[in-house]
Write an enzyme that holds these catalytic residues in place. Structure first.
Site, mmCIF file in Angstrom:
data_model
loop_
_atom_site.group_PDB
_atom_site.id
_atom_site.type_symbol
_atom_site.label_atom_id
_atom_site.label_comp_id
_atom_site.label_asym_id
_atom_site.label_seq_id
_atom_site.Cartn_x
_atom_site.Cartn_y
_atom_site.Cartn_z
ATOM 1 N N HIS A 18 28.776 35.780 43.788
ATOM 2 C CA HIS A 18 30.129 36.247 44.110
ATOM 3 C C HIS A 18 30.537 37.407 43.206
ATOM 4 O O HIS A 18 31.395 37.271 42.344
ATOM 5 C CB HIS A 18 31.130 35.089 44.009
ATOM 6 C CG HIS A 18 31.002 34.117 45.141
ATOM 7 N ND1 HIS A 18 30.417 32.876 45.011
ATOM 8 C CD2 HIS A 18 31.376 34.219 46.451
ATOM 9 C CE1 HIS A 18 30.433 32.254 46.182
ATOM 10 N NE2 HIS A 18 31.001 33.034 47.079
ATOM 11 N N ASN A 19 29.925 38.542 43.452
ATOM 12 C CA ASN A 19 30.203 39.736 42.665
ATOM 13 C C ASN A 19 30.549 40.900 43.598
ATOM 14 O O ASN A 19 30.657 40.708 44.808
ATOM 15 C CB ASN A 19 28.983 40.040 41.778
ATOM 16 C CG ASN A 19 27.696 40.109 42.595
ATOM 17 O OD1 ASN A 19 27.682 40.717 43.668
ATOM 18 N ND2 ASN A 19 26.633 39.473 42.127
ATOM 19 N N ALA A 20 30.693 42.080 43.018
ATOM 20 C CA ALA A 20 31.139 43.233 43.816
ATOM 21 C C ALA A 20 30.106 43.651 44.858
ATOM 22 O O ALA A 20 30.465 44.238 45.884
ATOM 23 C CB ALA A 20 31.463 44.401 42.889
ATOM 24 N N VAL A 21 28.839 43.342 44.603
ATOM 25 C CA VAL A 21 27.817 43.716 45.595
ATOM 26 C C VAL A 21 27.966 42.852 46.850
ATOM 27 O O VAL A 21 27.823 43.339 47.970
ATOM 28 C CB VAL A 21 26.392 43.590 45.000
ATOM 29 C CG1 VAL A 21 25.360 44.123 45.984
ATOM 30 C CG2 VAL A 21 26.294 44.345 43.684
ATOM 31 N N HIS A 22 28.305 41.573 46.639
ATOM 32 C CA HIS A 22 28.577 40.710 47.805
ATOM 33 C C HIS A 22 29.774 41.275 48.576
ATOM 34 O O HIS A 22 29.747 41.350 49.808
ATOM 35 C CB HIS A 22 28.859 39.276 47.350
ATOM 36 C CG HIS A 22 29.487 38.407 48.406
ATOM 37 N ND1 HIS A 22 28.864 38.091 49.597
ATOM 38 C CD2 HIS A 22 30.717 37.797 48.459
ATOM 39 C CE1 HIS A 22 29.666 37.333 50.340
ATOM 40 N NE2 HIS A 22 30.792 37.145 49.674
ATOM 41 N N ASP A 71 36.835 38.073 47.956
ATOM 42 C CA ASP A 71 36.397 37.144 46.890
ATOM 43 C C ASP A 71 36.855 37.626 45.518
ATOM 44 O O ASP A 71 36.251 37.270 44.492
ATOM 45 C CB ASP A 71 34.864 36.999 46.892
ATOM 46 C CG ASP A 71 34.387 35.903 47.849
ATOM 47 O OD1 ASP A 71 35.144 34.932 48.053
ATOM 48 O OD2 ASP A 71 33.274 36.028 48.390
ATOM 49 N N ASP A 121 31.253 37.298 56.102
ATOM 50 C CA ASP A 121 31.152 36.594 54.820
ATOM 51 C C ASP A 121 29.883 35.739 54.719
ATOM 52 O O ASP A 121 29.336 35.566 53.637
ATOM 53 C CB ASP A 121 32.399 35.713 54.635
ATOM 54 C CG ASP A 121 32.535 35.210 53.211
ATOM 55 O OD1 ASP A 121 31.966 35.833 52.297
ATOM 56 O OD2 ASP A 121 33.232 34.202 53.013
HETATM 57 ZN ZN LIG Z 1 32.483 35.927 50.204
#
Ligand SMILES: [Zn+2]
Length: 498
Positions: free
Chosen positions: A218-222, A259, A368
């Site tokens: 759950h980071n900026a790449v996701h 997120d 998502d």
């Molecule tokens: Zn997500």
């Protein structure tokens, strides 16, 4: 939460007339709904009882295991508590050691981590990145070769094979800012909504910075990946011909922020550790409410929509929340059955704003959890990352003598068994309905990848099982579950633990 909004349809090729931006007859977002405090009680009452779990319903069971445990556990674990500000960083990094995930271009990693340990206000004042906006556009400071390659990739941003990991490296870890900025410009939304470029850039940089890039998943790449997938869905003929510019703006912003500030642990963990966010949001869509309120905080901080009438920007914030809250996986069955019902009755009318909003919610939900629908090389990396995040939570739980959450025990689960269960009970049913709604080449491609990926995981599971049998009786629980004659429809061991 379905809401009906009444912003007029805005054609893509026309500037926003002033009168369009003034809201009339909209549901007002009253101050009593306390944007920075407790959730709207009306919303809570809608949320409670929205889904019930039949013990025979394996899909619901699996979803519940993934993230919806409403029962508060009594544990003697004192987590970090809220002190003075709802935006205070949640930081579990002191509790465990992160592995080598996160932004691949992590040159400023230490600096970022220091920033995240500061309070929100101190962080704002200390972030040089946010102060020196005009010099900080990544594509300008990158080496020409990287710049050129990143630009080259953006020309194919609508390609389902888009490699977001490579794009993140080429943009020096700025995939979310670069991609979202590009898409908003590509649609002409900056001009149409008269957005201030500097404010927009600052907003996107803050959004990217507020993702915890040392979360394996759950980071900026996701977030960038979900935004790219959302763009692909917005381009689908069914949506492209009906969505307004306002819908598109909202959809892209929701994807980029969906997120925001994710702590790398799930809702049950926050509840059982009495985390302040669980208290703040009354154990209901805790993470999603946090992501939404964090996004609203940044919108207000940067004054991105301050030129709009207050009623408009409040409405936009509320609709952003409605989209982000739809990503709560524990409400999957609500959304899926509503979607199915509309498709059965063939009564989705995309000239109707509330129906378009519902379709945007479904598109964001698909974006998502679309990892299993990507080509194997991309999909596999996401699977490894999400599993590692689960396992790291399990490690914290073990260390603090908490009950280990389902799917989080690295001794009892494998990537394969988690993925096979996730695909069978969550992803396949959703994308089957999406393909009914949008019967397109992309939908067929996604279903094709999912089938191949599932077969790959099943193959790997069988190999592991065979190897374990040769090695003797020390197979893990997960391996035993598979060895016990499971078809792909068997619920993985991890989800049977409670
Ligand atoms: Zn997500």
């Amino acid at each position: 939460m379905e809401v009906c909004y009444q912003l007029p349809v805005l054609p893509l090729d026309r500037p926003v007339p002033k009168h369009v931006l003034s809201r009339r007859g909209a549901i007002s977002f009253s101050s009593s709904s306390s944007l920075f405090g407790a959730p709207d009680p009306r919303q809570l009452s809608q949320r409670r009882g929205a889904i019930s779990y039949d013990s025979s319903d394996q899909t619901a069971l699996y979803i519940r295991m993934l993230g919806d445990v409403r029962v508060r556990s009594q544990v003697g674990f004192e987590p970090e508590r809220r002190s003075s500000h709802p935006y205070l960083r949640i930081d579990f990094r002191t509790l465990h050691t992160r592995l080598g995930y996160g932004s691949s271009s992590d040159g400023s990693g230490t600096e970022r981590r220091v920033h995240r340990l500061l309070s929100f206000q101190r962080y704002l004042h200390s972030s040089r990145l946010l102060r020196g906006i005009s010099q900080q556009i990544p594509l300008h400071i990158l080496d020409e070769d990287y710049n050129g390659q990143a630009q080259c990739m953006l020309e194919k941003v609508g390609n389902w094979n888009f490699d977001i990991f490579l794009f993140d490296r080429l943009t020096n870890g700025n995939s979310l800012v670069t991609l979202t900025f590009h898409l908003l410009n590509k649609y002409g939304l900056v001009e149409l909504f008269q957005l201030d470029m500097v404010k927009l850039w600052r907003f996107l940089v803050m959004v990217q910075e507020d993702y915890h890039n040392d979360n394996p998943y759950h980071n900026a790449v996701h977030a960038a990946d979900v935004t790219q997938a959302m763009y692909c869905f917005l381009q689908e003929p069914m949506l492209a011909k009906s969505l307004t510019s306002y819908d598109i703006l909202l959809g892209l912003l929701a994807a980029a922020t969906h997120d925001l500030g994710h702590p790398g642990v799930n809702q049950p963990f926050l509840i059982k550790t009495d985390h302040y966010l669980a208290t703040l949001y009354r154990n209901t869509s805790v993470l999603e409410n946090h992501h939404w309120k964090s996004a609203v905080g940044l919108l207000r901080e940067t004054r991105l929509f301050s030129h709009l009438p207050a009623e408009d920007s409040l409405n936009m914030e509320r609709e952003l929340g409605s989209l982000i809250l739809a990503t709560d996986i524990s409400r999957q069955n609500d959304y899926l059955s509503r979607f199915r019902m509309h498709l059965d009755k063939e009564n989705l009318c995309l000239s109707n704003a509330s129906h378009r909003h519902f379709v945007l919610q479904m598109a964001l939900k698909c974006a998502d959890i679309c990892n299993p629908c990507r080509p194997w090389e991309l999909s596999k990396q996401w699977s490894e990352r999400v599993t590692e995040e689960f396992f790291q939570q399990g490690d914290i739980e073990k260390k603090h003598k908490l009950e280990v959450s389902p799917l989080c025990d690295r001794e009892a689960n494998t990537i394969g068994n988690i993925q096979i269960g996730f695909m069978s009970y969550v992803v396949e049913p959703l994308f089957a309905e999406w393909a009914r709604f949008s019967d397109s080449r992309l939908s067929q491609t996604m279903l094709g990848h999912m089938g191949l990926n599932k077969a790959s995981w099943e193959g790997l599971q069988q190999e592991q099982t065979a190897a374990s049998e040769e090695a003797g009786p020390s197979a893990t629980d997960a391996e035993n579950a598979v060895a016990g004659g499971s078809s792909s429809k068997e619920i993985p061991q991890g989800s049977l633990e409670s």
